[in-house]
Design an enzyme around this catalytic site. Structure first.
Site, PDB file in Angstrom:
ATOM      1  N   TYR A 157      16.813  10.702  46.301  1.00  0.00           N
ATOM      2  CA  TYR A 157      16.333  11.755  47.018  1.00  0.00           C
ATOM      3  C   TYR A 157      14.956  12.031  46.903  1.00  0.00           C
ATOM      4  O   TYR A 157      14.162  12.556  48.077  1.00  0.00           O
ATOM      5  CB  TYR A 157      17.187  12.676  46.463  1.00  0.00           C
ATOM      6  CG  TYR A 157      17.365  14.138  47.283  1.00  0.00           C
ATOM      7  CD1 TYR A 157      18.443  13.988  48.168  1.00  0.00           C
ATOM      8  CD2 TYR A 157      16.576  15.012  47.531  1.00  0.00           C
ATOM      9  CE1 TYR A 157      19.089  14.835  49.043  1.00  0.00           C
ATOM     10  CE2 TYR A 157      16.963  16.112  48.218  1.00  0.00           C
ATOM     11  CZ  TYR A 157      18.033  16.087  49.129  1.00  0.00           C
ATOM     12  OH  TYR A 157      18.260  17.176  50.056  1.00  0.00           O
ATOM     13  N   LYS A 164      12.595  20.386  48.432  1.00  0.00           N
ATOM     14  CA  LYS A 164      13.593  21.574  48.452  1.00  0.00           C
ATOM     15  C   LYS A 164      13.093  22.206  47.176  1.00  0.00           C
ATOM     16  O   LYS A 164      13.227  23.457  47.224  1.00  0.00           O
ATOM     17  CB  LYS A 164      14.849  20.791  48.053  1.00  0.00           C
ATOM     18  CG  LYS A 164      15.543  19.884  48.838  1.00  0.00           C
ATOM     19  CD  LYS A 164      15.510  20.647  50.016  1.00  0.00           C
ATOM     20  CE  LYS A 164      16.464  20.188  51.349  1.00  0.00           C
ATOM     21  NZ  LYS A 164      16.445  20.728  52.605  1.00  0.00           N
TER      22      LYS A 164
END
Ligand code: NAD
Length: 257
Positions: A157, A164
């Site tokens: 990720y 995020k």
């Protein structure tokens, strides 16, 4: 049909690319609840697909909007303002990173790839809120989409986790800025869902399998479950909820192993 009535409400949903997009599930449920929607799509590459999907909604408008350009965001809201007069709901369901930055060692993330991921996946919430908020003359609800990689390591990720983390911090700042105008700002932290964006993350399949194996509810989530939480956040039922990150992940985020 859920017992929440959004008749007379208007919203703009950013991030519909196809029928698997989380934004689309949210648009469907908000529309079913009675909200009139503007569907904001990135560019002409997805226009035909989005047009076909939106034809099933009740009296929608479509706006093209690339969030990498502030002027484009501002123009999109001019179109929305002219059509609706005011706005109650904004959904930001947008993320992008270079494919090379969604796998391999995080330490290798280049400056340009880092900038791109941060710009599109995190910064863009600011112009989306800044130019949309003035239309929220009766208060409103802004929702962003996040993932637990903001806080924990999900190999692959990578820089999107950094983005995020920034996005979640922005949600809190924006909630503070816009709270006096009765505009609430929250994020939904969703478990893995098969979409265009998630599939390019290396180890995505592992993430999904492990969520199903280890989460308290021993299964994956559905897009509809995310949409139902969005419906709650857009309705008066959540009138006291702001600056919150709500997990829709069958409880996975509490697990140690
Ligand atoms: P998706 O690919 O369907 O949606 C991503 C959207 O971002 C697309 O509509 C794309 O057109 C749009 N986009 C990218 N760059 C843009 C730009 N410059 N301007 C305007 N739009 C742009 O995938 P999704 O999984 O539905 O992703 C939606 C959101 O949900 C993202 O923020 C993603 O990180 C988040 N999320 C997804 C999952 C998952 O497992 N799918 C889990 C948690 C959070």
């Amino acid at each position: 049909m859920y017992p929440i009535d959004l008749s007379g409400k208007t919203g703009v949903v950013f991030g519909v690319a196809n029928h698997r997009s989380i934004a689309w599930s949210i648009a469907e449920i908000l529309n079913r609840a009675g909200a009139r929607l503007a569907i904001a799509y990135q560019n002409e590459r997805v226009r035909d697909t989005v047009e076909k999907l939106a034809s099933g909604l009740n009296d929608p408008i479509l706006v093209e909007c690339d969030v990498s350009d502030d002027a484009n965001v501002q123009e999109a809201y001019e179109t929305v303002g002219a059509a609706f007069g005011k706005l109650d709901i904004i959904v930001h369901s947008i993320a992008f990173a270079q494919r090379d930055d969604l796998g391999g060692p995080f330490i290798e993330t280049g400056r340009e790839g880092f900038r791109t991921a941060m710009d599109i996946s995190a910064y863009s919430l600011l112009p989306v809120a800044r130019y949309g908020a003035p239309l929220m003359t009766e208060g409103g609800s802004i929702i962003a989409m996040t993932f637990q990689a903001s806080d924990r390591i999900f190999p692959g990720y990578n820089v999107m986790g950094t983005a995020k983390a920034a996005l979640e911090n922005e949600v809190k700042h924006l909630a503070y800025d816009l709270g006096p105008a009765n505009i609430r700002v929250n994020a939904i932290s969703a478990g893995p869902l098969d979409t265009l964006s998630s599939r390019v993350i290396s180890h995505y399949r592992d993430m999904k399998r492990v969520h199903a194996e280890r989460s308290p509810m021993k299964r994956n989530i559905t897009a509809e479950e995310v949409a139902k939480t969005a419906l709650f956040l857009c309705s008066d039922l959540s009138s006291g909820v702001s600056a919150e990150i709500i997990y829709v992940d069958t409880g996975y985020h509490v697990m140690g192993i």
